[in-house]
Design a protein around this motif. Structure first.
Motif, short mmCIF file in Angstrom:
data_model
loop_
_atom_site.label_atom_id
_atom_site.label_comp_id
_atom_site.label_asym_id
_atom_site.label_seq_id
_atom_site.Cartn_x
_atom_site.Cartn_y
_atom_site.Cartn_z
N ALA A 565 0.83 -1.20 0.00
CA ALA A 565 0.00 0.00 0.00
C ALA A 565 0.87 1.26 0.00
N ARG A 566 1.93 1.25 0.81
CA ARG A 566 2.83 2.41 0.82
C ARG A 566 3.51 2.59 -0.53
N LEU A 567 3.88 1.46 -1.15
CA LEU A 567 4.51 1.54 -2.46
C LEU A 567 3.55 2.11 -3.50
N LEU A 568 2.34 1.59 -3.49
CA LEU A 568 1.34 2.07 -4.44
C LEU A 568 0.86 3.47 -4.11
N GLY A 569 1.02 3.84 -2.83
CA GLY A 569 0.62 5.19 -2.43
C GLY A 569 1.44 6.26 -3.13
N ARG A 570 2.65 5.89 -3.54
CA ARG A 570 3.48 6.82 -4.30
C ARG A 570 3.16 6.78 -5.80
N ASP A 571 2.22 5.93 -6.17
CA ASP A 571 1.72 5.82 -7.54
C ASP A 571 2.83 5.56 -8.55
N PRO A 572 3.44 4.37 -8.53
CA PRO A 572 4.55 4.07 -9.45
C PRO A 572 4.14 4.13 -10.92
N VAL A 573 2.88 3.87 -11.24
CA VAL A 573 2.43 3.92 -12.64
C VAL A 573 2.56 5.34 -13.18
N ASP A 574 2.08 6.32 -12.38
CA ASP A 574 2.21 7.71 -12.79
C ASP A 574 3.68 8.10 -12.92
N ARG A 575 4.50 7.57 -12.03
CA ARG A 575 5.93 7.90 -12.10
C ARG A 575 6.56 7.35 -13.38
N ILE A 576 6.14 6.16 -13.82
CA ILE A 576 6.67 5.59 -15.06
C ILE A 576 6.27 6.46 -16.24
N TRP A 577 4.98 6.84 -16.29
CA TRP A 577 4.55 7.68 -17.40
C TRP A 577 5.23 9.06 -17.36
N GLY A 578 5.64 9.45 -16.16
CA GLY A 578 6.32 10.74 -16.05
C GLY A 578 7.68 10.78 -16.70
N VAL A 579 8.23 9.61 -17.06
CA VAL A 579 9.53 9.55 -17.73
C VAL A 579 9.46 10.23 -19.10
N PHE A 580 8.33 10.05 -19.80
CA PHE A 580 8.22 10.59 -21.17
C PHE A 580 8.27 12.11 -21.21
N PRO A 581 7.55 12.82 -20.36
CA PRO A 581 7.72 14.29 -20.35
C PRO A 581 9.15 14.72 -20.02
N VAL A 582 9.79 13.96 -19.11
CA VAL A 582 11.17 14.30 -18.76
C VAL A 582 12.08 14.17 -19.98
N LEU A 583 11.91 13.08 -20.77
CA LEU A 583 12.72 12.88 -21.97
C LEU A 583 12.45 13.98 -23.00
N VAL A 584 11.19 14.35 -23.15
CA VAL A 584 10.87 15.41 -24.12
C VAL A 584 11.51 16.73 -23.70
N ARG A 585 11.37 17.03 -22.36
CA ARG A 585 11.97 18.28 -21.89
C ARG A 585 13.50 18.27 -22.07
N ALA A 586 14.11 17.09 -21.83
CA ALA A 586 15.57 16.98 -22.00
C ALA A 586 15.95 17.19 -23.46
N GLY A 587 15.19 16.57 -24.37
CA GLY A 587 15.47 16.75 -25.78
C GLY A 587 15.31 18.20 -26.21
N ASN A 588 14.25 18.81 -25.67
CA ASN A 588 14.02 20.22 -25.98
C ASN A 588 15.18 21.07 -25.47
N SER A 589 15.66 20.75 -24.27
CA SER A 589 16.76 21.52 -23.69
C SER A 589 18.02 21.38 -24.55
N VAL A 590 18.31 20.14 -25.02
CA VAL A 590 19.51 19.92 -25.82
C VAL A 590 19.43 20.69 -27.13
#
Length: 625
Positions: A565-590
């Motif tokens: 419950a504590r693990l899922l409370g941090r919502d790992p699924v949302d965190r995985i999907w959050g990788v894609f915006p990070v990659l886009v922002r990194a590409g944009n920055s480069v």
């Protein structure tokens, strides 16, 4: 008999009225609605029973279809009721004992906050239990099954302002849900095999459709047993019952005597043709009962809460019923269920009177000497405790419990018989301990006198039924059950052992009372000295905590669940999907950082890119040759 539906409609109407008007009506009117609806249900049950028994075809199966519940393809279960010998006994027990518990509750709960809310839950509890035992198919039965589970949650947690009571309610609801899931799986298996959930059709066709010992019947029986052990608090789903004492005392009486915990015994008795095709599972039922009655007996020896002692005694007596079912002594199990409803309701309501007289004190070590202040309650405890300990000839418990022990022996299961004998010995000891510490010795809490017709009338009726007068029902009940449950046939080779079994059971019950007297009346200082040793304290700690099952389940189930419950409370699924915006922002920055405006830099980048492309083309050309 066409008024059968009113037996559960009256308490259901009481629930609806009280639930809708509970903040707008007085205690008196709430009591009239709550108790009155139960009185009407009991009177209707009496009329239906009289009509049923007066028919020329006694023992017939009466079927009343109210409507078609649903229609999905070929699956069209009715919302209907059935009446035969088994459901008639259950009907009488639920409405009769339930009425007297309601009547007592109108005295016990006087002045409590949420008076009308309490009776609304109480009425719904009885309506659900009646639906459970009267349902003509397993789906209607399951609706009632879930209804009593819900009501147990509401009533155990009635004093919800105390967080511990809320946790006890959640625990009862969660543990019994485990059994309910298993029961539901069993229903799926039976539907897959029979194409219907109609109880009568399954019972009649079971020998034709199911093969003895086949995987289908074995798994179906195991799943039904899982549901039964959950509701009837048998090993390994027994941990919720003692904590159910968090509710008001009339709730404990209703759960432990006339309703919820009897559901598992009823289910196995009702579906006995299925269990008989799985003999190993049926014997396992008896083994579970034997182990549970012994564990509960030891646990009851060291409890300090008056209600918890009775709770473990309920668990133990249900173990006797399961033991009887496992030995195919179905009628003995049902009759003990009936007698247990009498004396256990008497004991719980009497304990409620003790608690009221002692200003809501429940610790038996803080009581003492109450026989002088509340002598009538003392007599009730003597009779109820005598029936619990199966005091010979004068109490109803003797006639039902000893019949179980005899039939277990006659069925060729001496191991179950001896487990029952040891359990009887323990029962006599903890019963004497309870009565002696509460009603004898020095007064530690000043008790006040109690009075009121709604207090003494239910106790008086249950007191009479808990004596040998209640045993007069044995023959009529057996006669009614003969057409539903197979009558136990004693093998002629062991018939001569009956006196040995009777004398052993009587002797052990009396020996237990003598041992209890020696330990607690004449040598209590030695008992306390032993309890203060490291060994004695350790054993008492294990027994007091019900052999550590709560701690074990907390380690195996609760802790991993909380971790997940504590693990899922941090919502790992949302965190995985959050990788894609990070990659886009990194590409944009480069890419944006490369926009410098320097012609020299752009020219160098073009040259480097051209060189890289040229090298790639050369490599491709070489590899192509």
């Amino acid at each position: 008999m066409n008024l059968l539906f009113l037996t559960f409609v009256f308490p259901l109407l009481g629930f609806i009225l009280l639930a809708g008007l509970r903040d707008q009506i007085s205690e008196k009117l709430a009591a009239i609605i709550g108790v009155g609806s139960m009185a009407l249900s009991a009177l209707t049950a009496l009329y239906v029973a009289t009509d049923y028994l007066g028919q020329d075809t006694q023992g017939a199966y009466y079927h009343q279809i109210l409507w078609t519940w649903m229609h999905i393809g070929s699956f069209a279960p009715s919302f209907g009721l059935q009446l035969d010998g088994l459901s008639l006994v259950m009907l009488g027990m639920i409405t009769g004992v339930g009425f007297f518990i309601h009547l007592f509750a109108s005295w016990y709960m006087r002045g409590e906050e949420g008076f009308a809310r309490f009776f609304s839950y109480f009425n719904l509890f009885v309506a659900s239990m009646l639906l459970l035992v009267l349902g003509d198919n397993l789906l209607v039965m399951f609706l009632g099954w879930e209804g009593v589970g819900l009501c147990s949650y509401l009533l155990i947690g009635f004093y919800f302002k105390n967080p511990d009571n809320g946790f006890a309610a959640i625990k009862a609801f969660t543990v019994t849900r485990v059994g309910d899931v298993l029961l539901l799986i069993g229903l799926f298996i039976l539907f897959q095999q029979f194409g219907t959930l109609d109880i009568y059709e399954i019972i009649v066709r079971a020998p034709e459709v199911l093969t003895s010992g086949s995987p289908a019947v074995t798994w179906a029986s195991l799943m039904l047993l899982g549901g039964a052990v959950g509701k009837s608090a048998q090993l390994p789903l027994q941990t919720w019952l003692a904590d159910a004492m968090a509710g008001p005392t009339p709730v404990s009486a209703l759960i432990h005597a006339a309703t919820m915990v009897t559901a598992g015994v009823y289910l196995i008795a009702r579906m006995h043709p299925v269990f008989q095709l799985a003999p190993d599972v049926l014997y396992f039922v008896g083994v579970i009962g034997a182990i549970t009655l012994l564990m509960a007996g030891f646990a009851a020896l060291v409890q300090s809460d008056i209600k918890r002692v009775l709770a473990y005694s309920t668990m133990s007596q249900l173990g006797y019923m399961f033991l009887a079912l496992g030995a195919e002594a179905y009628q003995a199990a049902v009759f003990h269920m009936l007698t247990h409803a009498f004396f256990k309701a008497l004991l719980f309501l009497s304990s409620g009177a003790v608690i009221i007289a002692c200003h809501h004190e429940q610790n038996i070590f803080k009581m003492g000497g109450l026989r002088k202040t509340i002598p009538f309650v003392y007599v009730c405890f003597l009779v109820g405790g005598g029936a619990l300990a199966a005091l010979p000839f004068i109490t109803v418990g003797f006639y039902s419990k000893d019949e179980i022990l005899w039939q277990a022996w006659a069925a060729g299961h001496p191991e179950l018989f001896w487990a029952g004998i040891v359990g009887a010995f323990l029962t006599s000891i903890y019963t004497f301990r309870l009565i002696w510490l509460v009603f004898h010795g020095e007064e530690k809490t000043h008790a006040h006198k109690i009075e009121g017709v709604t207090y003494w009338l239910p106790l008086g009726v249950l007191l009479v039924l808990s004596t040998c007068i209640g045993a007069l029902l044995q023959h009529p009940v057996g006669h009614v059950l003969n057409n539903v449950l197979p009558e136990f046939v004693v093998n002629a080779a062991v018939a001569h052992d009956k006196h040995f079994v009777e004398y052993t059971a009587i002797g052990v019950a009396l020996l237990g009372l003598i041992v209890g007297a020696v330990l607690f009346a004449f040598n209590y200082a030695s008992v306390q000295k032993m309890a203060n040793t490291s060994v004695g304290a350790g054993i008492a700690h294990i027994w007091r905590n019900a052999w550590g099952f709560d701690a074990l389940y907390h380690l195996i189930f609760v802790k991993p669940y909380l971790m997940i419950a504590r693990l899922l409370g941090r919502d790992p699924v949302d965190r995985i999907w959050g990788v894609f915006p990070v990659l886009v922002r990194a590409g944009n920055s480069v890419t944006t950082n490369r926009q410098t405006g320097s012609l020299r830099g752009y020219a160098a980048a073009i040259v480097i890119g051209a060189v890289i492309l040229l090298m790639i083309l050369i490599v491709i050309q070489v590899l192509g040759k």
